[in-house]
Write a protein that holds these residues in place. Structure first.
Motif, PDB file in Angstrom:
ATOM      1  N   ALA A  42     -12.857  24.965  40.184  1.00  0.00           N
ATOM      2  CA  ALA A  42     -13.471  24.267  41.063  1.00  0.00           C
ATOM      3  C   ALA A  42     -14.959  24.726  41.571  1.00  0.00           C
ATOM      4  O   ALA A  42     -15.708  23.824  41.742  1.00  0.00           O
ATOM      5  N   GLU A  46     -18.198  22.688  40.439  1.00  0.00           N
ATOM      6  CA  GLU A  46     -19.415  22.415  41.415  1.00  0.00           C
ATOM      7  C   GLU A  46     -20.608  22.811  40.609  1.00  0.00           C
ATOM      8  O   GLU A  46     -21.824  22.415  40.924  1.00  0.00           O
ATOM      9  N   MET A  67     -18.940  26.308  49.599  1.00  0.00           N
ATOM     10  CA  MET A  67     -17.851  24.902  49.183  1.00  0.00           C
ATOM     11  C   MET A  67     -17.011  24.839  50.353  1.00  0.00           C
ATOM     12  O   MET A  67     -16.118  25.642  50.793  1.00  0.00           O
ATOM     13  N   LEU A  69     -13.415  23.271  50.165  1.00  0.00           N
ATOM     14  CA  LEU A  69     -12.471  23.148  49.045  1.00  0.00           C
ATOM     15  C   LEU A  69     -11.023  23.047  49.376  1.00  0.00           C
ATOM     16  O   LEU A  69     -10.382  23.799  50.264  1.00  0.00           O
ATOM     17  N   VAL A  77     -13.401  19.002  46.164  1.00  0.00           N
ATOM     18  CA  VAL A  77     -14.481  19.624  46.198  1.00  0.00           C
ATOM     19  C   VAL A  77     -15.692  19.021  46.893  1.00  0.00           C
ATOM     20  O   VAL A  77     -16.198  17.948  46.479  1.00  0.00           O
TER      21      VAL A  77
END
Ligand code: DC
Length: 220
Positions: A42, A46, A67, A69, A77
């Motif tokens: 993830a 990103e 982030m 998540l 995300v």
């Protein structure tokens, strides 16, 4: 660090059968399951989405820190569903660089421990679960398999890709994951090492369950 939960730590290289086994063990024990590889993927997703170089330790570390998540059935995300994209070739190529940054690792390790807090039983799969995330876990299993068997399994998962491409990617990623300075892939000294080359996933699941029951009795 205190571990209140029953923790099954499952580590090993790509294609060793971790995900299949971890999901089945969690379901049989009634434990919650976390795929930590999806978290590193993830972050890579990103970084790519924002045009950040996966090798840029500082900027990628900031992305990991900030982030939003969610990792479960879907991987979300910063509000975007990345479930499919995190398995794609672009993320797969970038993820080893991303996972080598100490800032990314410390942030994700923190989130992994937080995720386990308050849960009664967890199965966590990754590369450093038994060595770093939960060194006090009572059940630690390190899965291995021959390079051929692993490449075979991976290419079956990725039907749209050529076998030799998948095998080359896997070897490159294993080398990067095993030789990086920060928490390289390695079996914990007290982990049970299971070679799954000649075993079915059911056989591996049974061995892990046997181990869990030897520690905790009938946990469910
Ligand atoms: O299990 P996977 O192939 O989805 O993992 C993706 C990458 O993330 C892999 O190249 C190694 C890294 N990883 C890691 O460094 N530590 C973890 N606990 C899990 C994955």
């Amino acid at each position: 660090m205190h571990v209140e939960a029953h923790v099954v730590a499952l580590d090993g290289p790509a294609g060793s059968g971790k995900s299949t086994v971890a999901r089945a063990v969690a379901s049989r024990l009634g434990f919650d399951y976390l795929d930590t590889g999806a978290m590193y993927r993830a972050v890579a997703f990103e970084a790519i989405r924002r045009g950040v170089d996966p090798q840029d330790a500082e900027r990628v570390g900031e992305i990991a820190k900030r982030m939003d998540l969610e990792v479960g059935e879907r991987v979300v995300v910063n509000g975007a569903d990345a479930t499919i994209e995190i398995r794609g070739p672009e993320v797969t190529r970038a993820v080893s660089s991303v996972a080598a940054h100490p800032k990314v690792r410390s942030e994700l390790v923190l989130r992994q421990r937080e995720w386990a807090t308050g849960r009664s039983g967890v199965v966590m799969e990754g590369r450093d679960i038994a060595t770093v995330v939960f060194p006090d876990a009572q059940v630690k299993v390190f899965l291995t398999a021959s390079e051929d068997a692993r490449a075979d399994r991976r290419s079956k998962e990725m039907r749209d890709r050529d076998y030799s491409d998948v095998a080359a990617d896997m070897v490159r990623r294993d080398r990067a994951d095993s030789t990086r300075a920060a928490s390289p892939l390695s079996a914990a000294a007290d982990a049970i090492v299971l070679d799954t080359t000649a075993l079915s996933s059911d056989e591996v699941v049974d061995k892990v369950l046997e181990l869990a029951r030897s520690k905790w009795g009938d946990v469910q």
